[in-house]
Design a protein around this motif. Structure first.
Motif, PDB file in Angstrom:
ATOM      1  N   PRO A   9      45.016  16.056   3.900  1.00  0.00           N
ATOM      2  CA  PRO A   9      44.873  14.822   4.674  1.00  0.00           C
ATOM      3  C   PRO A   9      44.597  13.631   3.752  1.00  0.00           C
ATOM      4  O   PRO A   9      43.906  13.766   2.740  1.00  0.00           O
ATOM      5  CB  PRO A   9      43.672  15.089   5.576  1.00  0.00           C
ATOM      6  CG  PRO A   9      43.511  16.555   5.594  1.00  0.00           C
ATOM      7  CD  PRO A   9      44.045  17.068   4.298  1.00  0.00           C
ATOM      8  N   THR A  10      45.115  12.471   4.112  1.00  0.00           N
ATOM      9  CA  THR A  10      44.883  11.257   3.349  1.00  0.00           C
ATOM     10  C   THR A  10      44.463  10.129   4.291  1.00  0.00           C
ATOM     11  O   THR A  10      44.709  10.192   5.491  1.00  0.00           O
ATOM     12  CB  THR A  10      46.151  10.807   2.586  1.00  0.00           C
ATOM     13  OG1 THR A  10      47.196  10.575   3.529  1.00  0.00           O
ATOM     14  CG2 THR A  10      46.597  11.850   1.576  1.00  0.00           C
ATOM     15  N   CYS A  11      43.866   9.111   3.714  1.00  0.00           N
ATOM     16  CA  CYS A  11      43.489   7.922   4.487  1.00  0.00           C
ATOM     17  C   CYS A  11      44.689   6.988   4.561  1.00  0.00           C
ATOM     18  O   CYS A  11      45.768   7.294   4.052  1.00  0.00           O
ATOM     19  CB  CYS A  11      42.294   7.230   3.837  1.00  0.00           C
ATOM     20  SG  CYS A  11      42.664   6.523   2.224  1.00  0.00           S
ATOM     21  N   ALA A  12      44.500   5.824   5.148  1.00  0.00           N
ATOM     22  CA  ALA A  12      45.584   4.853   5.274  1.00  0.00           C
ATOM     23  C   ALA A  12      46.051   4.344   3.912  1.00  0.00           C
ATOM     24  O   ALA A  12      47.203   3.951   3.748  1.00  0.00           O
ATOM     25  CB  ALA A  12      45.132   3.682   6.133  1.00  0.00           C
ATOM     26  N   CYS A  13      45.171   4.375   2.911  1.00  0.00           N
ATOM     27  CA  CYS A  13      45.520   3.940   1.549  1.00  0.00           C
ATOM     28  C   CYS A  13      46.333   4.999   0.806  1.00  0.00           C
ATOM     29  O   CYS A  13      46.904   4.714  -0.235  1.00  0.00           O
ATOM     30  CB  CYS A  13      44.265   3.663   0.731  1.00  0.00           C
ATOM     31  SG  CYS A  13      43.143   2.466   1.427  1.00  0.00           S
ATOM     32  N   GLY A  14      46.305   6.235   1.303  1.00  0.00           N
ATOM     33  CA  GLY A  14      47.012   7.324   0.650  1.00  0.00           C
ATOM     34  C   GLY A  14      46.127   8.180  -0.243  1.00  0.00           C
ATOM     35  O   GLY A  14      46.612   9.037  -0.960  1.00  0.00           O
ATOM     36  N   ARG A  17      40.955  13.825  -0.826  1.00  0.00           N
ATOM     37  CA  ARG A  17      39.579  14.164  -1.191  1.00  0.00           C
ATOM     38  C   ARG A  17      39.281  14.002  -2.683  1.00  0.00           C
ATOM     39  O   ARG A  17      38.167  13.689  -3.059  1.00  0.00           O
ATOM     40  CB  ARG A  17      39.287  15.627  -0.860  1.00  0.00           C
ATOM     41  CG  ARG A  17      39.186  15.956   0.560  1.00  0.00           C
ATOM     42  CD  ARG A  17      38.860  17.418   0.653  1.00  0.00           C
ATOM     43  NE  ARG A  17      38.761  17.871   2.025  1.00  0.00           N
ATOM     44  CZ  ARG A  17      38.360  19.069   2.356  1.00  0.00           C
ATOM     45  NH1 ARG A  17      38.049  19.944   1.431  1.00  0.00           N
ATOM     46  NH2 ARG A  17      38.292  19.411   3.620  1.00  0.00           N
ATOM     47  N   ALA A  18      40.265  14.263  -3.530  1.00  0.00           N
ATOM     48  CA  ALA A  18      40.048  14.274  -4.978  1.00  0.00           C
ATOM     49  C   ALA A  18      40.092  12.884  -5.605  1.00  0.00           C
ATOM     50  O   ALA A  18      39.793  12.745  -6.789  1.00  0.00           O
ATOM     51  CB  ALA A  18      41.084  15.168  -5.639  1.00  0.00           C
ATOM     52  N   HIS A  19      40.432  11.855  -4.860  1.00  0.00           N
ATOM     53  CA  HIS A  19      40.559  10.510  -5.420  1.00  0.00           C
ATOM     54  C   HIS A  19      39.183   9.922  -5.737  1.00  0.00           C
ATOM     55  O   HIS A  19      38.200  10.205  -5.064  1.00  0.00           O
ATOM     56  CB  HIS A  19      41.305   9.601  -4.441  1.00  0.00           C
ATOM     57  CG  HIS A  19      41.777   8.339  -5.064  1.00  0.00           C
ATOM     58  ND1 HIS A  19      40.978   7.224  -5.174  1.00  0.00           N
ATOM     59  CD2 HIS A  19      42.963   8.016  -5.635  1.00  0.00           C
ATOM     60  CE1 HIS A  19      41.658   6.261  -5.771  1.00  0.00           C
ATOM     61  NE2 HIS A  19      42.869   6.723  -6.062  1.00  0.00           N
ATOM     62  N   ALA A  20      39.127   9.080  -6.756  1.00  0.00           N
ATOM     63  CA  ALA A  20      37.866   8.487  -7.202  1.00  0.00           C
ATOM     64  C   ALA A  20      37.240   7.548  -6.168  1.00  0.00           C
ATOM     65  O   ALA A  20      36.029   7.339  -6.189  1.00  0.00           O
ATOM     66  CB  ALA A  20      38.090   7.734  -8.503  1.00  0.00           C
ATOM     67  N   GLU A  21      38.025   6.982  -5.278  1.00  0.00           N
ATOM     68  CA  GLU A  21      37.490   6.063  -4.274  1.00  0.00           C
ATOM     69  C   GLU A  21      37.091   6.753  -2.977  1.00  0.00           C
ATOM     70  O   GLU A  21      36.759   6.081  -1.998  1.00  0.00           O
ATOM     71  CB  GLU A  21      38.513   4.959  -3.988  1.00  0.00           C
ATOM     72  CG  GLU A  21      38.691   4.018  -5.168  1.00  0.00           C
ATOM     73  CD  GLU A  21      39.482   2.782  -4.805  1.00  0.00           C
ATOM     74  OE1 GLU A  21      39.337   2.282  -3.683  1.00  0.00           O
ATOM     75  OE2 GLU A  21      40.246   2.329  -5.670  1.00  0.00           O
ATOM     76  N   ARG A  53      37.716   2.163   0.079  1.00  0.00           N
ATOM     77  CA  ARG A  53      38.592   0.985   0.152  1.00  0.00           C
ATOM     78  C   ARG A  53      38.881   0.609   1.609  1.00  0.00           C
ATOM     79  O   ARG A  53      38.689  -0.533   2.009  1.00  0.00           O
ATOM     80  CB  ARG A  53      39.900   1.235  -0.574  1.00  0.00           C
ATOM     81  CG  ARG A  53      40.804  -0.005  -0.552  1.00  0.00           C
ATOM     82  CD  ARG A  53      42.072   0.196  -1.298  1.00  0.00           C
ATOM     83  NE  ARG A  53      41.784   0.264  -2.730  1.00  0.00           N
ATOM     84  CZ  ARG A  53      42.688   0.523  -3.646  1.00  0.00           C
ATOM     85  NH1 ARG A  53      43.939   0.758  -3.290  1.00  0.00           N
ATOM     86  NH2 ARG A  53      42.364   0.563  -4.912  1.00  0.00           N
ATOM     87  N   CYS A  54      39.355   1.557   2.420  1.00  0.00           N
ATOM     88  CA  CYS A  54      39.697   1.235   3.811  1.00  0.00           C
ATOM     89  C   CYS A  54      38.604   1.638   4.799  1.00  0.00           C
ATOM     90  O   CYS A  54      38.720   1.383   5.987  1.00  0.00           O
ATOM     91  CB  CYS A  54      41.031   1.885   4.197  1.00  0.00           C
ATOM     92  SG  CYS A  54      40.995   3.687   4.274  1.00  0.00           S
ATOM     93  N   ASP A  55      37.533   2.289   4.308  1.00  0.00           N
ATOM     94  CA  ASP A  55      36.363   2.687   5.104  1.00  0.00           C
ATOM     95  C   ASP A  55      36.707   3.660   6.227  1.00  0.00           C
ATOM     96  O   ASP A  55      36.060   3.677   7.269  1.00  0.00           O
ATOM     97  CB  ASP A  55      35.657   1.455   5.661  1.00  0.00           C
ATOM     98  CG  ASP A  55      34.207   1.743   6.014  1.00  0.00           C
ATOM     99  OD1 ASP A  55      33.570   2.521   5.277  1.00  0.00           O
ATOM    100  OD2 ASP A  55      33.723   1.212   7.025  1.00  0.00           O
ATOM    101  N   ALA A  56      37.729   4.474   6.031  1.00  0.00           N
ATOM    102  CA  ALA A  56      38.135   5.441   7.048  1.00  0.00           C
ATOM    103  C   ALA A  56      37.615   6.835   6.706  1.00  0.00           C
ATOM    104  O   ALA A  56      37.674   7.253   5.557  1.00  0.00           O
ATOM    105  CB  ALA A  56      39.657   5.481   7.142  1.00  0.00           C
TER     106      ALA A  56
END
Length: 71
Positions: A9-14, A17-21, A53-56
């Motif tokens: 699963p990803t947020c709206a930014c793409g 879970r493993a991303h630094a943000e 970043r997108c607070d989702a």
């Protein structure tokens, strides 16, 4: 035929879970709050993954191995 890789699963930014943000936010039950106030460590009931970043909140887990890292 190649085996399909699982889609995370990803947020709206793409971010996944493993991303630094992305931050894992532990969620505790009422009984755990009593332990925390008494100074003991408690195991969270769930981890929510939130993009800074997108607070989702785009994913969550109750896997014991992942929860143990937040004890």
């Amino acid at each position: 035929m190649a085996a399909a890789t699982p889609v995370r699963p990803t947020c709206a930014c793409g971010h996944d879970r493993a991303h630094a943000e992305v931050r894992a936010i532990p969620r505790y039950g009422a009984g755990a709050m009593v332990l925390l106030l008494a100074g003991a460590t408690a195991l969270p009931k769930r981890l929510d993954y939130r993009c800074t970043r997108c607070d989702a909140v785009f994913d969550q887990t109750t896997a014991p191995a992942e929860l143990a890292a937040y004890r």
